[in-house]
Write a protein that holds these residues in place. Structure first.
Motif, PDB file in Angstrom:
ATOM      1  N   LEU A 199      49.849  43.614  -0.609  1.00  0.00           N
ATOM      2  CA  LEU A 199      50.919  42.718  -1.025  1.00  0.00           C
ATOM      3  C   LEU A 199      52.188  43.482  -1.387  1.00  0.00           C
ATOM      4  CD1 LEU A 199      48.750  40.405  -3.307  1.00  0.00           C
ATOM      5  CD2 LEU A 199      49.347  40.069  -0.888  1.00  0.00           C
ATOM      6  N   MET A 200      52.015  44.729  -1.839  1.00  0.00           N
ATOM      7  CA  MET A 200      53.155  45.573  -2.206  1.00  0.00           C
ATOM      8  C   MET A 200      52.683  47.017  -2.254  1.00  0.00           C
ATOM      9  SD  MET A 200      55.511  45.592  -5.665  1.00  0.00           S
ATOM     10  CE  MET A 200      54.157  45.971  -6.742  1.00  0.00           C
ATOM     11  N   TYR A 201      53.536  47.923  -1.800  1.00  0.00           N
ATOM     12  CA  TYR A 201      53.228  49.349  -1.895  1.00  0.00           C
ATOM     13  C   TYR A 201      54.565  50.089  -1.958  1.00  0.00           C
ATOM     14  CZ  TYR A 201      50.724  53.717  -1.252  1.00  0.00           C
ATOM     15  OH  TYR A 201      50.172  54.957  -1.444  1.00  0.00           O
ATOM     16  N   GLU A 202      54.933  50.555  -3.136  1.00  0.00           N
ATOM     17  CA  GLU A 202      56.217  51.228  -3.329  1.00  0.00           C
ATOM     18  C   GLU A 202      55.997  52.559  -4.039  1.00  0.00           C
ATOM     19  OE1 GLU A 202      58.876  50.105  -1.906  1.00  0.00           O
ATOM     20  OE2 GLU A 202      58.192  48.065  -1.487  1.00  0.00           O
ATOM     21  N   VAL A 203      56.782  53.550  -3.637  1.00  0.00           N
ATOM     22  CA  VAL A 203      56.726  54.877  -4.252  1.00  0.00           C
ATOM     23  C   VAL A 203      58.111  55.186  -4.808  1.00  0.00           C
ATOM     24  CG1 VAL A 203      56.292  57.330  -3.869  1.00  0.00           C
ATOM     25  CG2 VAL A 203      54.938  55.627  -2.628  1.00  0.00           C
ATOM     26  N   PHE A 204      58.156  55.631  -6.058  1.00  0.00           N
ATOM     27  CA  PHE A 204      59.410  55.940  -6.742  1.00  0.00           C
ATOM     28  C   PHE A 204      59.387  57.371  -7.257  1.00  0.00           C
ATOM     29  CE2 PHE A 204      58.328  51.500  -7.308  1.00  0.00           C
ATOM     30  CZ  PHE A 204      59.501  50.834  -6.989  1.00  0.00           C
ATOM     31  N   GLN A 205      60.564  57.977  -7.330  1.00  0.00           N
ATOM     32  CA  GLN A 205      60.744  59.266  -8.015  1.00  0.00           C
ATOM     33  C   GLN A 205      61.731  59.003  -9.146  1.00  0.00           C
ATOM     34  OE1 GLN A 205      62.544  62.435  -5.706  1.00  0.00           O
ATOM     35  NE2 GLN A 205      61.613  64.005  -7.008  1.00  0.00           N
ATOM     36  N   LYS A 209      55.369  59.951   0.468  1.00  0.00           N
ATOM     37  CA  LYS A 209      56.137  59.179   1.441  1.00  0.00           C
ATOM     38  C   LYS A 209      55.316  58.898   2.698  1.00  0.00           C
ATOM     39  CE  LYS A 209      60.355  60.462   2.282  1.00  0.00           C
ATOM     40  NZ  LYS A 209      61.566  61.300   2.462  1.00  0.00           N
ATOM     41  N   SER A 210      54.422  59.815   3.048  1.00  0.00           N
ATOM     42  CA  SER A 210      53.627  59.650   4.272  1.00  0.00           C
ATOM     43  C   SER A 210      52.620  58.504   4.167  1.00  0.00           C
ATOM     44  CB  SER A 210      52.904  60.959   4.615  1.00  0.00           C
ATOM     45  OG  SER A 210      51.784  61.173   3.769  1.00  0.00           O
ATOM     46  N   THR A 211      52.377  57.987   2.973  1.00  0.00           N
ATOM     47  CA  THR A 211      51.407  56.898   2.794  1.00  0.00           C
ATOM     48  C   THR A 211      52.040  55.510   2.881  1.00  0.00           C
ATOM     49  OG1 THR A 211      51.653  56.794   0.374  1.00  0.00           O
ATOM     50  CG2 THR A 211      50.021  58.352   1.240  1.00  0.00           C
ATOM     51  N   ILE A 212      53.352  55.437   2.773  1.00  0.00           N
ATOM     52  CA  ILE A 212      54.016  54.141   2.584  1.00  0.00           C
ATOM     53  C   ILE A 212      53.852  53.202   3.779  1.00  0.00           C
ATOM     54  CG2 ILE A 212      56.226  52.995   2.180  1.00  0.00           C
ATOM     55  CD1 ILE A 212      57.068  55.564   0.626  1.00  0.00           C
ATOM     56  N   TYR A 251      45.038  57.246   3.492  1.00  0.00           N
ATOM     57  CA  TYR A 251      44.654  57.430   2.093  1.00  0.00           C
ATOM     58  C   TYR A 251      43.766  58.663   1.955  1.00  0.00           C
ATOM     59  CZ  TYR A 251      42.663  56.848  -2.510  1.00  0.00           C
ATOM     60  OH  TYR A 251      42.266  57.078  -3.806  1.00  0.00           O
ATOM     61  N   LEU A 252      42.800  58.813   2.838  1.00  0.00           N
ATOM     62  CA  LEU A 252      41.912  59.976   2.768  1.00  0.00           C
ATOM     63  C   LEU A 252      42.685  61.270   2.960  1.00  0.00           C
ATOM     64  CD1 LEU A 252      38.815  58.557   4.663  1.00  0.00           C
ATOM     65  CD2 LEU A 252      39.051  58.960   2.191  1.00  0.00           C
ATOM     66  N   HIS A 253      43.684  61.264   3.851  1.00  0.00           N
ATOM     67  CA  HIS A 253      44.536  62.454   4.022  1.00  0.00           C
ATOM     68  C   HIS A 253      45.253  62.768   2.706  1.00  0.00           C
ATOM     69  CE1 HIS A 253      47.272  65.350   5.742  1.00  0.00           C
ATOM     70  NE2 HIS A 253      48.266  64.683   5.179  1.00  0.00           N
ATOM     71  N   PHE A 254      45.813  61.725   2.074  1.00  0.00           N
ATOM     72  CA  PHE A 254      46.512  61.932   0.807  1.00  0.00           C
ATOM     73  C   PHE A 254      45.569  62.480  -0.260  1.00  0.00           C
ATOM     74  CE2 PHE A 254      47.584  60.505  -3.433  1.00  0.00           C
ATOM     75  CZ  PHE A 254      48.823  61.089  -3.581  1.00  0.00           C
TER      76      PHE A 254
END
Length: 94
Positions: free
Chosen positions: A37-43, A24-27, A72-75
């Protein structure tokens, strides 16, 4: 050329919430990047250890800049302790 990817992360059973928060911290920051263009995270609902990231970038240069971003580097430097498995796929629109 647009690059679209799907990445499946499987959390370790005792680290579901930690991986969820890290993803979630990357979104927000990713969506604000030039060329995103798009960046989505799903569970997934039926398997809470499974997370899916679908992202799309204007071109390879935009994706490479994403790889160099602070968030990104943190992730990438922290997800391994929470993650049991990863499956990346590059997608092609038909």
């Amino acid at each position: 050329m647009t690059i679209t990817r799907q990445i499946i992360f499987l959390a370790k059973r005792d680290c579901i919430e930690e991986l969820k928060e890290l993803l979630k911290s990357t979104i927000k920051d990713s969506k604000e990047e030039e060329g995103c263009l798009m960046y989505e995270v799903f569970q997934t609902k039926n398997n809470p250890v499974e997370f899916i990231v679908i992202d799309s970038w204007k071109d390879e240069d935009a994706l490479n800049k994403h790889y160099e971003s602070k968030h990104y580097l943190h992730f990438i430097n922290n997800f391994k302790e929470y993650n049991a498995h990863i499956e990346p796929f590059e997608l092609e629109i038909l």
